[in-house]
Design an enzyme around this catalytic site. Structure first.
Site, PDB file in Angstrom:
ATOM      1  N   HIS A 268      14.930  13.528  15.916  1.00 48.93           N
ATOM      2  CA  HIS A 268      15.025  15.008  15.948  1.00 48.93           C
ATOM      3  C   HIS A 268      16.371  15.268  14.802  1.00 48.93           C
ATOM      4  O   HIS A 268      15.753  16.029  13.909  1.00 48.93           O
ATOM      5  CB  HIS A 268      15.312  15.362  17.195  1.00 48.93           C
ATOM      6  CG  HIS A 268      14.203  15.259  18.349  1.00 48.93           C
ATOM      7  ND1 HIS A 268      12.909  15.640  17.945  1.00 48.93           N
ATOM      8  CD2 HIS A 268      14.113  14.721  19.495  1.00 48.93           C
ATOM      9  CE1 HIS A 268      12.157  15.432  18.926  1.00 48.93           C
ATOM     10  NE2 HIS A 268      12.896  14.846  19.687  1.00 48.93           N
ATOM     11  N   ASP A 319       5.245  12.832  19.463  1.00 55.24           N
ATOM     12  CA  ASP A 319       6.438  13.147  20.515  1.00 55.24           C
ATOM     13  C   ASP A 319       5.529  13.463  21.787  1.00 55.24           C
ATOM     14  O   ASP A 319       5.190  12.772  22.500  1.00 55.24           O
ATOM     15  CB  ASP A 319       7.001  14.288  19.932  1.00 55.24           C
ATOM     16  CG  ASP A 319       8.411  14.378  20.845  1.00 55.24           C
ATOM     17  OD1 ASP A 319       8.581  13.703  21.809  1.00 55.24           O
ATOM     18  OD2 ASP A 319       9.466  15.053  20.159  1.00 55.24           O
TER      19      ASP A 319
HETATM   20 ZN   LIG Z   1      11.128  12.192  22.365  1.00 55.18          ZN
END
Ligand SMILES: [Zn+2]
Length: 429
Positions: A268, A319
């Site tokens: 991220h 994800d």
């Molecule tokens: Zn994750």
């Protein structure tokens, strides 16, 4: 090594562009044996198709595939990341081994159909009953059933926020004793199929693992030569809590306390301070971005200037799997930053110029392989023969030529153009 097959498609992706007349010899060991204008006749001629390395999905929580379509209605005041997380816990709290196996197989088969040949399974959903690690073997067997290459990123998860005990469904993620955890990793390493499966080490996040244990996990991962992944700075709230507890944001803390190298992947980095992120990248670390999930959860966009640098190693992940499509992940990596910076040509190959499509294709293949430490993601001798074919006669590619094919694929196509997928020399779809 004898080669068992020689493939020739109309066009083959050789790293920077598509070329004609490229043949691919595949060894009986499932690896690419030779590439080029070989003087051996093809055993399989892929007409009207182009060959590329399969996509490498560097970050997936595949059990969340069961949540697709959930959490998309918004009662007043409930539209945050944290409310989505509550919905996820609702699913995680009730699944059985058998149900979970089906969910993983479904997710992995869908990935294969979309050209994903390797998945990095960031796996923290360990227990059926208390501390039994029953779900870990489910991941290995589901990946084997589907045929996808798997890097099982075994995750340490101890706290429900810095200094807070776990509660409710989180008990199914719980790990606390490092020696028990390493013993389980050894078990998984032995249970893994050496031709398609390997393991990696994960500290879930700064909110789920105390810093001294993050340091210990990372040191041991380096000693064992294993890839190390961690969620870093996805949400502002976790950064604030980290500053309060440790006096610095997570990324700065990691830079100051660990020896970051090319086996380290920070997932991220949405709210990372650009200077911290620059320092992390200069150490060789990978940044894994998950554009569709970050978009779905409304996380934000990471610092464009650092991320776009040709020296930054980026990988992509599906994800939460609210949608599985690496083509769309690729495109949204670029589009999110175009929208954020009101300009175009963000992820170009070289400083300020070049093809976006070529860079992003490398991100989705080689970038993921670097992050997961697998020999895949490129059509080079010695790499696993993990491939996808695209159909040059599909409607979405009508009117494209050799010059525009990579751009047309990245910006103009959906997954329907992907006709076949091969893992370790074996066609699966
Ligand atoms: Zn994750």
């Amino acid at each position: 090594v004898r080669s068992s097959a020689v493939l020739e498609a109309d066009l083959t992706w050789t790293g920077h562009h598509f070329e004609r007349g490229v043949r691919l010899a595949i060894g009986e060991n499932g690896r690419i044996h030779d590439v080029g204008p070989l003087d051996r006749e093809p055993t399989e001629r892929l007409r009207h198709q182009a060959l590329l390395p399969g996509f490498v999905n560097a970050h997936s929580h595949s059990f969340q595939r069961a949540l697709r379509g959930h959490g998309e209605r918004f009662p007043r005041g409930a539209g945050s990341f944290w409310s989505w997380r509550e919905a996820m816990y609702g699913v995680a709290g009730r699944l059985s081994q058998k149900e979970l196996f089906e969910i993983y197989v479904t997710a992995y088969r869908e990935m294969l159909r979309k050209g994903i040949t390797t998945v990095g399974e960031f796996h923290y959903f360990h227990h059926h009953a208390e501390n039994d690690f029953a779900f870990d073997d489910v991941v290995l067997s589901a990946a084997r059933e589907a045929g996808i290459r798997l890097v099982l990123l075994q995750t340490f998860y101890e706290t429900g926020g810095i200094g807070k005990p776990l509660a409710g469904a989180q008990m199914r993620f719980a790990t606390s004793d490092l020696s028990v955890w390493w013993k389980q990793l050894e078990h998984l390493r032995n249970a893994a199929d050496p031709a398609t499966q390997s393991v990696g080490v994960v500290a879930h996040s700064i909110r789920a693992v105390p810093l001294p244990k993050i340091i210990e996990l990372h040191q041991e991962a380096v000693l064992r030569g294993l890839p190390f992944h961690m969620h870093v700075e996805e949400q502002r709230q976790e950064i604030e809590e980290c500053v309060e507890a440790y006096g610095a944001p997570p990324m700065r803390l990691l830079n100051d306390t660990l020896h970051v190298d090319q086996k380290f992947t920070a997932v991220h980095c949405t709210h990372s301070d650009p200077l911290d992120l620059e320092r992390f990248c200069a150490s060789g670390g990978n940044v894994c971005i998950t554009p569709l999930t970050e978009g779905n959860l409304g996380d934000g966009i990471g610092p464009t200037k650092v991320l776009r640098s040709p020296e930054t190693f980026i990988a992509l992940g599906t994800d939460s799997n609210s949608r599985i499509s690496m083509i769309e992940e690729m495109r949204w990596l670029e589009y999110a930053h175009r929208l954020g910076s009101e300009s175009r040509g963000i992820f170009v190959e070289r400083e300020g110029e070049g093809s976006v499509a070529a860079r992003i294709l490398a991100v989705a293949t080689e970038g993921g392989a670097r992050s997961l430490a697998v020999e895949a993601g490129a059509l080079t001798p010695g790499a696993w023969a993990d491939l996808m074919a695209i159909d040059l006669e599909s409607e979405e590619l009508a009117g494209c030529d050799l010059e525009t094919l990579e751009e047309a694929l990245v910006f103009g196509c959906g997954d329907e153009v992907i006709s076949r997928t091969m893992v370790g020399g074996r066609w699966l779809t």
